[in-house]
Design a protein around this motif. Sequence first.
Motif: not given
Length: 322
Positions: A177-186
């Motif tokens: 979940x954390x990785x998915x959230x971090x991937x969104x903006x870039x």
Amino acid sequence: METVQLDAEQFAPRDREEAIRSIIWDNVVRVEIQQQPDPEHIRVGARIADLGMLTICSVRSNATTIERTSALAADPTDAYLFVGLQLSGSSMVVQGDREAVLGPGDLAVYDTRRPYTLVNEGGIHQHYFRVPIGALALPGRALESVTAVRLDGRRPLARATAGYLGNLAGSVADLSTAEAAQATAPTIGLVRTLLTAQLLESPLHREHLDDSLETRVLDFIRVHLADHDLSARRIAAAHHISVRQLYRLLGRSGIVLGDWVRERRLERCRDELADPTSRRTVTEVAHAWGFPDPSQFGRAFKRAYAMTPREWRQVSRAHSAD
């Protein structure tokens, strides 16, 4: 991160068409889908991953035509840009007076606020990426000029973008979940870069980028109001201007950035506190809309609305009950 799996063969033939339509409507976008005339021959497999502001839909199916009608496009709550990445075979995107034929590795975008048609005579094998219009910080006329345009997957930036998007879609099931959230903006930033590069190739398109910059900035802020890292530097970077230019731009309309953001956040808190269906505490509501300090939030709310958040919640909900 929420993931929905779709396999048409899980449903009885007579139920397949409606089941597929319902899942796509609820999780991706509301469109009309024309599939095989014989339900026995409908073959659709899809994985839909919701990463927050980014939704990824990976689909393989037999021949299908997808249409976003004028009636569906009129719904203001569906304001998304889709990026389609062709994996194999070919397809066609039609929007406005343009059509783009895609081959493997090609990309194209289309806007849900206007009717479009996706023609897949040989079947679908694509990744679709859904992005809120407001998150792209691009003016409507600029977006209109790049929809249904083939973004050639052999060109360097399109090739790099397609490679990244394909890898992300292929590994989304393994992301935390954390990785998915971090991937969104870039990811959204990369899409914006690709579209901006496309716009800058034409002097006419470049004019569109200069139009309505203030409106785009304010729309971007509204979309990201809940982000605790929303800052002048981030807002300026998203619009390819300096912080000084940002303050000068807003200052021409008498807008003080910090005050404007705080006022909009207070409005969101006020609306949620008045909502009888909300179960969050006052502190949780404040934190959700960018106020980490409950005491500071309470003072700001009282200055704005002449009562405390708890008093407002009690008064507004009592009035709603009446």
